[in-house]
Write a protein that holds these residues in place. Structure first.
Motif, PDB file in Angstrom:
ATOM      1  N   ALA A  12       0.845  -1.205   0.000  1.00 46.40           N
ATOM      2  CA  ALA A  12       0.000   0.000   0.000  1.00 46.40           C
ATOM      3  C   ALA A  12       0.876   1.249   0.000  1.00 46.40           C
ATOM      4  CB  ALA A  12      -0.944   0.016   1.191  1.00 46.40           C
ATOM      5  N   LEU A  13       1.977   1.223   0.750  1.00 45.22           N
ATOM      6  CA  LEU A  13       2.879   2.374   0.763  1.00 45.22           C
ATOM      7  C   LEU A  13       3.641   2.470  -0.555  1.00 45.22           C
ATOM      8  CD1 LEU A  13       4.272   2.169   4.407  1.00 45.22           C
ATOM      9  CD2 LEU A  13       2.355   3.524   3.537  1.00 45.22           C
ATOM     10  N   ASP A  14       3.975   1.325  -1.134  1.00 43.60           N
ATOM     11  CA  ASP A  14       4.638   1.343  -2.441  1.00 43.60           C
ATOM     12  C   ASP A  14       3.764   2.061  -3.468  1.00 43.60           C
ATOM     13  OD1 ASP A  14       6.880  -0.060  -1.526  1.00 43.60           O
ATOM     14  OD2 ASP A  14       6.092  -2.007  -2.161  1.00 43.60           O
ATOM     15  N   LEU A  15       2.456   1.786  -3.436  1.00 42.30           N
ATOM     16  CA  LEU A  15       1.567   2.456  -4.389  1.00 42.30           C
ATOM     17  C   LEU A  15       1.508   3.951  -4.120  1.00 42.30           C
ATOM     18  CD1 LEU A  15      -0.720   1.545  -6.695  1.00 42.30           C
ATOM     19  CD2 LEU A  15      -2.060   2.787  -5.046  1.00 42.30           C
ATOM     20  N   ALA A  69      -6.903   8.538  -7.691  1.00 41.26           N
ATOM     21  CA  ALA A  69      -7.735   9.235  -6.697  1.00 41.26           C
ATOM     22  C   ALA A  69      -7.730   8.458  -5.377  1.00 41.26           C
ATOM     23  CB  ALA A  69      -9.162   9.397  -7.218  1.00 41.26           C
ATOM     24  N   GLN A  70      -7.801   7.146  -5.463  1.00 44.78           N
ATOM     25  CA  GLN A  70      -7.734   6.294  -4.278  1.00 44.78           C
ATOM     26  C   GLN A  70      -6.384   6.484  -3.580  1.00 44.78           C
ATOM     27  OE1 GLN A  70      -8.453   2.225  -5.392  1.00 44.78           O
ATOM     28  NE2 GLN A  70      -8.162   1.440  -3.327  1.00 44.78           N
ATOM     29  N   ARG A  71      -5.325   6.498  -4.357  1.00 42.99           N
ATOM     30  CA  ARG A  71      -3.972   6.682  -3.818  1.00 42.99           C
ATOM     31  C   ARG A  71      -3.828   8.032  -3.124  1.00 42.99           C
ATOM     32  NH1 ARG A  71       0.043   7.676  -8.458  1.00 42.99           N
ATOM     33  NH2 ARG A  71      -1.029   9.659  -8.312  1.00 42.99           N
ATOM     34  N   GLU A  72      -4.312   9.088  -3.748  1.00 46.41           N
ATOM     35  CA  GLU A  72      -4.154  10.429  -3.175  1.00 46.41           C
ATOM     36  C   GLU A  72      -4.986  10.615  -1.902  1.00 46.41           C
ATOM     37  OE1 GLU A  72      -1.677  12.536  -4.071  1.00 46.41           O
ATOM     38  OE2 GLU A  72      -1.182  10.788  -5.289  1.00 46.41           O
ATOM     39  N   ALA A  73      -6.131   9.953  -1.824  1.00 48.54           N
ATOM     40  CA  ALA A  73      -6.927  10.018  -0.583  1.00 48.54           C
ATOM     41  C   ALA A  73      -6.167   9.346   0.560  1.00 48.54           C
ATOM     42  CB  ALA A  73      -8.289   9.358  -0.784  1.00 48.54           C
ATOM     43  N   LEU A  74      -5.550   8.193   0.280  1.00 54.32           N
ATOM     44  CA  LEU A  74      -4.773   7.530   1.322  1.00 54.32           C
ATOM     45  C   LEU A  74      -3.543   8.364   1.680  1.00 54.32           C
ATOM     46  CD1 LEU A  74      -4.316   5.164   3.234  1.00 54.32           C
ATOM     47  CD2 LEU A  74      -3.089   4.004   1.368  1.00 54.32           C
ATOM     48  N   HIS A  75      -2.938   9.002   0.689  1.00 56.06           N
ATOM     49  CA  HIS A  75      -1.786   9.862   0.968  1.00 56.06           C
ATOM     50  C   HIS A  75      -2.190  11.010   1.897  1.00 56.06           C
ATOM     51  CE1 HIS A  75       1.340  12.897   0.365  1.00 56.06           C
ATOM     52  NE2 HIS A  75       2.125  11.850   0.170  1.00 56.06           N
ATOM     53  N   GLY A  76      -3.302  11.644   1.618  1.00 51.32           N
ATOM     54  CA  GLY A  76      -3.784  12.725   2.476  1.00 51.32           C
ATOM     55  C   GLY A  76      -4.113  12.233   3.875  1.00 51.32           C
ATOM     56  N   TYR A  77      -4.746  11.078   3.949  1.00 51.37           N
ATOM     57  CA  TYR A  77      -5.117  10.501   5.238  1.00 51.37           C
ATOM     58  C   TYR A  77      -3.869  10.194   6.074  1.00 51.37           C
ATOM     59  CZ  TYR A  77      -7.054   7.113   8.554  1.00 51.37           C
ATOM     60  OH  TYR A  77      -7.415   6.438   9.692  1.00 51.37           O
ATOM     61  N   ASP A  91     -10.847  12.619   2.730  1.00 50.91           N
ATOM     62  CA  ASP A  91      -9.823  11.571   2.595  1.00 50.91           C
ATOM     63  C   ASP A  91     -10.205  10.348   3.420  1.00 50.91           C
ATOM     64  OD1 ASP A  91      -8.280  13.135   0.888  1.00 50.91           O
ATOM     65  OD2 ASP A  91      -6.977  13.860   2.491  1.00 50.91           O
ATOM     66  N   ARG A  92     -10.580  10.593   4.652  1.00 51.90           N
ATOM     67  CA  ARG A  92     -10.956   9.484   5.541  1.00 51.90           C
ATOM     68  C   ARG A  92     -12.141   8.716   4.971  1.00 51.90           C
ATOM     69  NH1 ARG A  92     -11.710   9.864  11.985  1.00 51.90           N
ATOM     70  NH2 ARG A  92     -12.437   7.750  12.292  1.00 51.90           N
ATOM     71  N   SER A  93     -13.136   9.428   4.495  1.00 51.56           N
ATOM     72  CA  SER A  93     -14.320   8.799   3.928  1.00 51.56           C
ATOM     73  C   SER A  93     -13.977   7.986   2.686  1.00 51.56           C
ATOM     74  CB  SER A  93     -15.358   9.875   3.593  1.00 51.56           C
ATOM     75  OG  SER A  93     -16.467   9.307   2.973  1.00 51.56           O
ATOM     76  N   ARG A  94     -13.113   8.525   1.840  1.00 52.35           N
ATOM     77  CA  ARG A  94     -12.728   7.818   0.613  1.00 52.35           C
ATOM     78  C   ARG A  94     -11.979   6.530   0.950  1.00 52.35           C
ATOM     79  NH1 ARG A  94     -11.987   8.140  -5.200  1.00 52.35           N
ATOM     80  NH2 ARG A  94     -11.276   6.016  -5.538  1.00 52.35           N
ATOM     81  N   VAL A  95     -11.035   6.592   1.868  1.00 51.78           N
ATOM     82  CA  VAL A  95     -10.274   5.392   2.254  1.00 51.78           C
ATOM     83  C   VAL A  95     -11.236   4.340   2.807  1.00 51.78           C
ATOM     84  CG1 VAL A  95      -8.533   4.476   3.845  1.00 51.78           C
ATOM     85  CG2 VAL A  95      -8.107   6.630   2.635  1.00 51.78           C
ATOM     86  N   GLU A  96     -12.115   4.756   3.678  1.00 54.90           N
ATOM     87  CA  GLU A  96     -13.085   3.828   4.268  1.00 54.90           C
ATOM     88  C   GLU A  96     -14.005   3.238   3.200  1.00 54.90           C
ATOM     89  OE1 GLU A  96     -16.692   4.084   7.474  1.00 54.90           O
ATOM     90  OE2 GLU A  96     -14.870   5.222   7.906  1.00 54.90           O
ATOM     91  N   ARG A 129      -7.411  -4.703  -4.551  1.00 53.91           N
ATOM     92  CA  ARG A 129      -6.244  -5.251  -3.858  1.00 53.91           C
ATOM     93  C   ARG A 129      -5.512  -4.154  -3.076  1.00 53.91           C
ATOM     94  NH1 ARG A 129      -4.481 -10.120  -6.193  1.00 53.91           N
ATOM     95  NH2 ARG A 129      -6.267 -11.497  -5.966  1.00 53.91           N
ATOM     96  N   PHE A 130      -5.437  -2.959  -3.651  1.00 52.32           N
ATOM     97  CA  PHE A 130      -4.814  -1.834  -2.954  1.00 52.32           C
ATOM     98  C   PHE A 130      -5.599  -1.520  -1.678  1.00 52.32           C
ATOM     99  CE2 PHE A 130      -4.474   3.016  -2.863  1.00 52.32           C
ATOM    100  CZ  PHE A 130      -3.331   3.018  -2.083  1.00 52.32           C
ATOM    101  N   ALA A 131      -6.914  -1.521  -1.766  1.00 54.55           N
ATOM    102  CA  ALA A 131      -7.750  -1.235  -0.596  1.00 54.55           C
ATOM    103  C   ALA A 131      -7.611  -2.330   0.463  1.00 54.55           C
ATOM    104  CB  ALA A 131      -9.210  -1.074  -1.013  1.00 54.55           C
ATOM    105  N   LEU A 132      -7.529  -3.589   0.042  1.00 57.37           N
ATOM    106  CA  LEU A 132      -7.337  -4.679   1.001  1.00 57.37           C
ATOM    107  C   LEU A 132      -5.964  -4.573   1.672  1.00 57.37           C
ATOM    108  CD1 LEU A 132      -8.942  -7.627  -1.011  1.00 57.37           C
ATOM    109  CD2 LEU A 132      -9.877  -6.509   1.027  1.00 57.37           C
ATOM    110  N   ALA A 133      -4.949  -4.190   0.893  1.00 61.83           N
ATOM    111  CA  ALA A 133      -3.614  -3.979   1.475  1.00 61.83           C
ATOM    112  C   ALA A 133      -3.641  -2.800   2.446  1.00 61.83           C
ATOM    113  CB  ALA A 133      -2.589  -3.746   0.363  1.00 61.83           C
ATOM    114  N   THR A 134      -4.379  -1.766   2.098  1.00 63.94           N
ATOM    115  CA  THR A 134      -4.534  -0.604   2.985  1.00 63.94           C
ATOM    116  C   THR A 134      -5.185  -1.027   4.296  1.00 63.94           C
ATOM    117  OG1 THR A 134      -4.679   0.939   1.135  1.00 63.94           O
ATOM    118  CG2 THR A 134      -5.663   1.648   3.213  1.00 63.94           C
TER     119      THR A 134
END
Length: 187
Positions: A12-15, A69-77, A91-96, A129-134
């Motif tokens: 997840a951090l690699d992405l 967009a998914q990546r940038e929300a996790l980055h902000g979070y 950001d929190r809502s998008r990650v969730e 898969r990115f979300a599951l890794a997150t």
């Protein structure tokens, strides 16, 4: 093709590190095509070789936009958490939302080998898969090891007992910081 990226210690951090340059600005984009997203996902272990081959025939520019967009929300979070401030609600809502959607799309594996959650090959596989890794990162013990480079925007896991690692890589940002200090002292 994607240039070599550092191993951040978690897929997840690699992405997250597929964007950003030598500064805190997220000004360099490394996921510019679906083929690059597939190559990255295979290299980081988000998909296996057979899944990457199954995705090779697809070309989904919209999926790349969504993955970014998914990546940038996790980055902000994560940026907010590392800085000790509350994350932006968006950001929190998008990650969730991404994590919940990934669990809905997945089924629990019947084996101890391979991934715990199975997502069928097709559109959305990399994002799920990115979300599951997150989810695994945020709910696991390595959550407390998440750090951000003192020079660029990249994240990494710092498993050291002192948690004093400051750079994503000594070979890149660490050397740049040393060179900048040397330059300012020699003026």
């Amino acid at each position: 093709m994607l240039p070599e990226l550092i191993d951040a210690g978690h897929p997840a951090l690699d992405l997250l590190n597929t964007a950003g340059g030598a500064t805190r600005e997220r000004d360099v984009e490394r996921l510019t095509s679906f083929a690059e997203a597939v190559a990255f996902a295979a290299r980081s272990g988000l998909v296996d070789a057979a899944e990457a081959a199954g995705l090779a025939g697809l070309d989904s520019p919209a999926e790349v936009v969504e993955l970014r967009a998914q990546r940038e929300a996790l980055h902000g979070y994560l940026s907010a958490l590392v800085d000790g401030r509350p994350p932006a609600p968006a950001d929190r809502s998008r990650v969730e939302r991404d994590v919940r959607a990934a669990y809905r799309a997945a089924r629990l594996s019947g084996s101890l080998a391979g991934p715990a959650w199975i997502v069928e090959v097709g559109p959305g596989l990399i994002g799920h898969r990115f979300a599951l890794a997150t989810a695994a990162l945020l709910s696991g013990s390595s959550r407390e090891q998440i750090s951000r480079c003192g020079r660029c925007s990249w994240f990494f896991l710092d498993p050291s007992p002192s948690r004093r690692r400051r750079w994503c890589s000594m070979a890149t940002c660490g050397n740049r910081a040393k060179a900048a200090r040397h330059h300012s002292r020699s003026r």
